[in-house]
Design a protein around this motif. Structure first.
Motif, PDB file in Angstrom:
ATOM      1  N   LEU A  94     -15.628 101.480 -20.274  1.00 62.45           N
ATOM      2  CA  LEU A  94     -15.249 100.360 -19.876  1.00 62.45           C
ATOM      3  C   LEU A  94     -15.011  99.466 -20.851  1.00 62.45           C
ATOM      4  O   LEU A  94     -15.588  99.452 -21.877  1.00 62.45           O
ATOM      5  CB  LEU A  94     -16.619  99.753 -19.035  1.00 62.45           C
ATOM      6  N   PHE A  95     -13.863  98.797 -20.834  1.00 63.48           N
ATOM      7  CA  PHE A  95     -13.386  97.507 -21.688  1.00 63.48           C
ATOM      8  C   PHE A  95     -13.528  96.356 -21.164  1.00 63.48           C
ATOM      9  O   PHE A  95     -13.273  95.789 -19.945  1.00 63.48           O
ATOM     10  CB  PHE A  95     -12.058  97.910 -22.416  1.00 63.48           C
ATOM     11  N   ILE A  96     -14.231  95.090 -21.649  1.00 61.50           N
ATOM     12  CA  ILE A  96     -14.580  93.770 -21.361  1.00 61.50           C
ATOM     13  C   ILE A  96     -13.851  93.146 -22.418  1.00 61.50           C
ATOM     14  O   ILE A  96     -14.364  93.109 -23.705  1.00 61.50           O
ATOM     15  CB  ILE A  96     -15.755  93.573 -21.050  1.00 61.50           C
ATOM     16  N   ALA A  97     -12.761  92.159 -22.054  1.00 61.32           N
ATOM     17  CA  ALA A  97     -12.307  91.146 -23.011  1.00 61.32           C
ATOM     18  C   ALA A  97     -13.120  89.684 -22.440  1.00 61.32           C
ATOM     19  O   ALA A  97     -13.163  89.424 -21.339  1.00 61.32           O
ATOM     20  CB  ALA A  97     -10.880  91.170 -22.913  1.00 61.32           C
ATOM     21  N   MET A  98     -13.333  89.174 -23.811  1.00 57.17           N
ATOM     22  CA  MET A  98     -13.937  87.791 -23.418  1.00 57.17           C
ATOM     23  C   MET A  98     -13.027  86.696 -23.509  1.00 57.17           C
ATOM     24  O   MET A  98     -12.175  86.532 -24.350  1.00 57.17           O
ATOM     25  CB  MET A  98     -15.154  87.487 -24.375  1.00 57.17           C
ATOM     26  N   GLU A  99     -13.090  85.703 -22.560  1.00 59.59           N
ATOM     27  CA  GLU A  99     -12.102  84.579 -22.499  1.00 59.59           C
ATOM     28  C   GLU A  99     -10.834  84.699 -22.450  1.00 59.59           C
ATOM     29  O   GLU A  99      -9.986  84.028 -23.261  1.00 59.59           O
ATOM     30  CB  GLU A  99     -12.826  83.645 -23.574  1.00 59.59           C
ATOM     31  N   THR A 100     -10.492  85.577 -21.669  1.00 54.88           N
ATOM     32  CA  THR A 100      -8.921  85.976 -21.459  1.00 54.88           C
ATOM     33  C   THR A 100      -8.033  86.315 -22.801  1.00 54.88           C
ATOM     34  O   THR A 100      -7.270  85.663 -23.090  1.00 54.88           O
ATOM     35  CB  THR A 100      -8.343  84.836 -20.753  1.00 54.88           C
ATOM     36  N   GLU A 101      -8.683  87.048 -23.594  1.00 51.74           N
ATOM     37  CA  GLU A 101      -7.955  87.804 -24.775  1.00 51.74           C
ATOM     38  C   GLU A 101      -7.161  88.517 -24.150  1.00 51.74           C
ATOM     39  O   GLU A 101      -7.495  89.898 -23.785  1.00 51.74           O
ATOM     40  CB  GLU A 101      -8.953  88.246 -25.612  1.00 51.74           C
ATOM     41  N   LEU A 102      -5.791  88.449 -24.221  1.00 46.43           N
ATOM     42  CA  LEU A 102      -4.912  89.400 -23.598  1.00 46.43           C
ATOM     43  C   LEU A 102      -4.298  90.012 -24.461  1.00 46.43           C
ATOM     44  O   LEU A 102      -3.138  89.572 -25.333  1.00 46.43           O
ATOM     45  CB  LEU A 102      -3.914  88.588 -22.358  1.00 46.43           C
ATOM     46  N   TRP A 103      -4.099  91.489 -24.625  1.00 45.01           N
ATOM     47  CA  TRP A 103      -3.558  92.379 -25.638  1.00 45.01           C
ATOM     48  C   TRP A 103      -2.707  93.340 -24.962  1.00 45.01           C
ATOM     49  O   TRP A 103      -3.284  94.229 -24.355  1.00 45.01           O
ATOM     50  CB  TRP A 103      -4.543  93.053 -26.646  1.00 45.01           C
ATOM     51  N   PRO A 104      -1.276  93.052 -24.958  1.00 46.39           N
ATOM     52  CA  PRO A 104      -0.338  94.078 -23.940  1.00 46.39           C
ATOM     53  C   PRO A 104      -0.570  95.554 -24.174  1.00 46.39           C
ATOM     54  O   PRO A 104      -0.826  96.298 -23.208  1.00 46.39           O
ATOM     55  CB  PRO A 104       0.823  93.454 -24.188  1.00 46.39           C
ATOM     56  N   ASN A 105      -0.412  95.849 -25.590  1.00 50.20           N
ATOM     57  CA  ASN A 105      -0.526  97.366 -25.493  1.00 50.20           C
ATOM     58  C   ASN A 105      -1.954  98.101 -25.482  1.00 50.20           C
ATOM     59  O   ASN A 105      -2.076  99.101 -24.999  1.00 50.20           O
ATOM     60  CB  ASN A 105      -0.112  97.718 -27.085  1.00 50.20           C
ATOM     61  N   LEU A 106      -2.817  97.128 -25.907  1.00 47.05           N
ATOM     62  CA  LEU A 106      -4.365  97.668 -25.957  1.00 47.05           C
ATOM     63  C   LEU A 106      -4.691  97.747 -24.359  1.00 47.05           C
ATOM     64  O   LEU A 106      -5.215  99.029 -23.932  1.00 47.05           O
ATOM     65  CB  LEU A 106      -5.373  96.697 -26.402  1.00 47.05           C
ATOM     66  N   PHE A 107      -4.495  96.930 -23.537  1.00 46.52           N
ATOM     67  CA  PHE A 107      -4.758  97.049 -22.153  1.00 46.52           C
ATOM     68  C   PHE A 107      -3.890  98.152 -21.482  1.00 46.52           C
ATOM     69  O   PHE A 107      -4.642  99.106 -20.803  1.00 46.52           O
ATOM     70  CB  PHE A 107      -4.553  95.817 -21.462  1.00 46.52           C
ATOM     71  N   LYS A 108      -2.493  98.483 -21.993  1.00 43.85           N
ATOM     72  CA  LYS A 108      -1.705  99.588 -21.367  1.00 43.85           C
ATOM     73  C   LYS A 108      -2.481 100.706 -21.826  1.00 43.85           C
ATOM     74  O   LYS A 108      -2.663 101.714 -21.010  1.00 43.85           O
ATOM     75  CB  LYS A 108      -0.398  99.480 -21.704  1.00 43.85           C
ATOM     76  N   ALA A 109      -2.936 100.766 -23.109  1.00 40.59           N
ATOM     77  CA  ALA A 109      -3.531 102.095 -23.573  1.00 40.59           C
ATOM     78  C   ALA A 109      -4.770 102.524 -22.846  1.00 40.59           C
ATOM     79  O   ALA A 109      -5.121 103.735 -22.584  1.00 40.59           O
ATOM     80  CB  ALA A 109      -3.532 102.004 -25.263  1.00 40.59           C
ATOM     81  N   ILE A 110      -5.570 101.703 -22.802  1.00 39.86           N
ATOM     82  CA  ILE A 110      -6.755 101.900 -21.951  1.00 39.86           C
ATOM     83  C   ILE A 110      -6.514 102.240 -20.493  1.00 39.86           C
ATOM     84  O   ILE A 110      -7.316 103.221 -20.198  1.00 39.86           O
ATOM     85  CB  ILE A 110      -7.759 100.384 -22.232  1.00 39.86           C
ATOM     86  N   LYS A 111      -5.850 101.513 -20.126  1.00 41.93           N
ATOM     87  CA  LYS A 111      -5.505 101.698 -18.593  1.00 41.93           C
ATOM     88  C   LYS A 111      -4.902 103.216 -18.330  1.00 41.93           C
ATOM     89  O   LYS A 111      -5.210 103.785 -17.345  1.00 41.93           O
ATOM     90  CB  LYS A 111      -4.579 100.806 -17.958  1.00 41.93           C
TER      91      LYS A 111
END
Length: 439
Positions: free
Chosen positions: A147-164
Motif C-alpha cells: 500500500l502506498f500513502i502520500a501525505m498532503e496531496t504529494e502528486l508524483w505522476p510516474n511514481l503513481f503510475k508505476a505503483i498502480k
C-alpha cells in the motif's frame, strides 16, 4: 501518454542539471545514501522482507491481499511538517497492524532527521527515488509495498503510475490543495486528471480541499473528508529541561523565516523596557539559517545565547532577559509548553504560515500574522477567540497587551486547547479507510 512523456523528458533534463548541486548540498554523511536511494537502490541489510502472499491484482480493497500477514505500507511525507503529521498515523498503524513493515520516504534532509527520531521502532526511512520509470521499477522491486500513502496531496505522476501498474493501491491522506497549487493544477487539468486517476482514495482535511480535488477530476465516490491529522499530533509531554533556566515571561517565535526575525526582535527590544526579565526564544524554520539569525541578533547589540550552549543542570547559568536561538531540530513543539505567548512564523511574509496547533496543544495564546493561507482552519480559531491575527504594525501592541493581562492569555490559550480537542480524531477515521485496503 504524450503529456507523461513530456513530463519525464523535462524531469530528466532538470535532473541532469541539478544533480551535482543537489548532491553537494547534502551533509557529507548523507551523500552516498542519498544518491543510492534516489536511484532506487537500498542496502541489503536495510531491505524489507518481501511479502509472502500472492501480489494483489488491480488495487481494489478486495484484491489487496498482498502481505496480509506481513504487509509493507509505504508513506511518503515530503518534509518536516508532513512527517510530523504522519507520526500519529504511523503509530496507530503499528498498533493496528503490528506485523506490518512501515516505510517512510522524504525529500528533505530535515525530514529524514525527524523521521529517524520520531517514527515507531523498525520504521524504514528512505529518500524518495527520482520520478523516472526505470528508477521507480527498481525501487518497487526492492521495497515491495502492499500500500502506498502520500501525505498532503504529494502528486508524483510516474511514481503513481508505476505503483498502480503493479496493482498496489495509492491513497492520499491528510490531503490539502493550497490556493496557489489549485490555480497551477487547473492550468494543466488535462494532465492532472491522468495522475489523479491512479489514486484509489482521497482523504482530505476539509470540504474546501475536497471540492478542489473534485474540480481537478477526482471521482466523488473516492473522496472522503477525514479531518486534519495535525489535530492528532501530540508533542512530547516532557518540556525540555533547559527551559527551566528561562525567566518569566517567555515568548516563543516558532518556525520563523527571513524578514520576520527583524520584526520580532524589534518588538522584543521595545518590550524589554517594561519587562526587563522577558525571554524571547527564536526557532528559525530552516537549520541552515541558525548562523544567519545569530548574526542578526548580534548586530542589534542584544544579549543572546544559543540553545546548544544552555546546560540545564547549571543553575548558575541564566537566560534572564536574553534571546535564545533554538538551534536544535525536533524540540520546538515541546518548547511551546514553556512559553506564555507563541508567535507563528511564516505568517508575516507571504509563505502561508506554520502550524499553530503545536502551541494550541499546550493551551497557549497564539499570535499570527496576516498570511496563514496554509492553515484555512485558522479562521475558526480567530472567530472563537482561540488565536489572534495582527499585522506588522500591531505586533508590539498585541504582545504588550497579553503580557499585561495573564487572564486574557489564559482565556485565549484555553479556547485554543478546547478547539484542538474538538477537532481530534482524523487519524482514527483514516485508519478505518486504510483497513479496507489492507484487509
Amino acid at each position: 501518454m504524450i503529456p507523461r512523456l513530456i513530463y519525464s523528458a523535462l524531469y530528466l533534463i532538470a535532473l541532469l542539471f541539478l544533480l551535482p548541486f543537489e548532491y553537494r548540498k547534502r551533509p557529507k554523511e548523507f551523500r552516498r545514501r542519498w544518491l543510492r536511494e534516489k536511484f532506487g537502490n537500498f542496502e541489503k541489510e536495510e531491505k524489507t522482507p518481501p511479502p509472502q502472499s500472492p501480489p494483489c491484482q488491480g488495487g481494489s480493497p478486495q484484491a489487496t491481499r498482498r502481505g496480509e500477514e506481513k504487509g509493507v505500507v509505504w508513506i511518503h511525507a515530503v518534509s518536516v511538517g508532513e512527517v510530523m503529521a504522519a507520526i500519529p498515523l504511523l503509530k496507530r498503524l503499528k498498533e493496528r497492524f503490528p506485523s506490518a513493515n512501515l516505510i517512510v520516504s522524504t525529500i528533505t534532509d530535515t525530514g529524514q532527521k525527524i523521521a529517524f527520531e520520531k517514527t515507531p521502532d523498525n520504521t524504514k526511512v528512505i529518500y524518495l527515488p527520482f520520478d523516472l520509470g526505470f528508477i521507480l521499477k527498481r525501487a518497487l522491486k526492492n521495497l515491495q509495498p502492499s500500500l502506498f500513502i502520500a501525505m498532503e496531496t504529494e502528486l508524483w505522476p510516474n511514481l503513481f503510475k508505476a505503483i498502480k501498474k503493479q496493482g498496489i493501491p495509492v491513497l492520499i491522506m491528510n490531503g490539502r490543495i493550497s490556493d496557489d497549487s489549485f490555480k497551477g493544477y487547473k492550468k494543466i487539468k488535462f494532465f492532472m486528471k491522468d495522475v489523479i486517476g491512479c489514486v484509489d482514495l482521497f482523504g482530505m482535511q476539509d470540504s474546501v480541499y475536497a471540492q478542489r480535488i473534485k474540480a481537478l477530476g477526482a471521482p466523488e465516490d473516492k473522496i472522503k473528508v477525514l479531518g486534519n491529522f495535525k489535530f492528532d499530533t501530540k508533542p512530547s509531554e516532557n518540556i525540555p529541561e533547559w527551559t527551566k533556566l528561562l525567566a518569566r515571561p517567555v515568548i516563543v517565535a516558532g518556525s520563523t523565516h527571513r524578514g520576520e526575525e527583524d520584526l520580532i526582535i524589534a518588538a522584543f527590544a521595545k518590550l524589554k523596557t517594561e519587562f526587563p526579565k522577558l525571554n524571547l526564544v527564536i526557532a528559525p524554520r530552516h537549520p541552515e539559517r541558525f548562523k544567519e539569525v545569530e548574526e542578526l541578533v548580534k548586530s542589534k547589540g542584544l544579549k543572546y545565547i544559543k540553545r546548544s550552549e544552555l546546560k540545564a543542570e547549571s543553575r548558575a547559568q541564566s537566560a534572564e532577559g536574553r534571546i535564545i536561538i533554538l538551534d536544535a531540530m525536533g524540540e520546538l513543539s515541546s518548547t511551546y509548553g514553556a512559553c506564555d505567548i507563541a508567535i507563528m512564523g511564516g505568517s508575516f511574509i507571504t509563505h502561508g504560515g506554520q502550524n499553530l496547533l503545536e502551541p494550541a496543544y499546550w493551551a497557549k495564546p497564539v499570535i499570527c500574522g496576516p498570511h496563514m493561507e496554509n492553515f484555512p482552519f485558522v479562521k475558526e480559531f480567530y472567530e472563537k477567540g482561540a488565536a489572534i491575527e495582527v499585522d506588522e504594525s500591531g505586533l508590539f501592541n498585541k504582545l504588550k497587551e497579553l503580557l499585561q493581562s495573564p487572564e486574557k492569555r489564559d482565556a485565549t490559550g484555553n479556547k485554543a486547547k478546547e478547539l484542538y480537542n474538538e477537532k481530534a480524531g482524523a487519524v482514527e477515521r483514516a485508519i478505518k479507510e486504510i483497513e479496507k485496503f489492507l484487509n
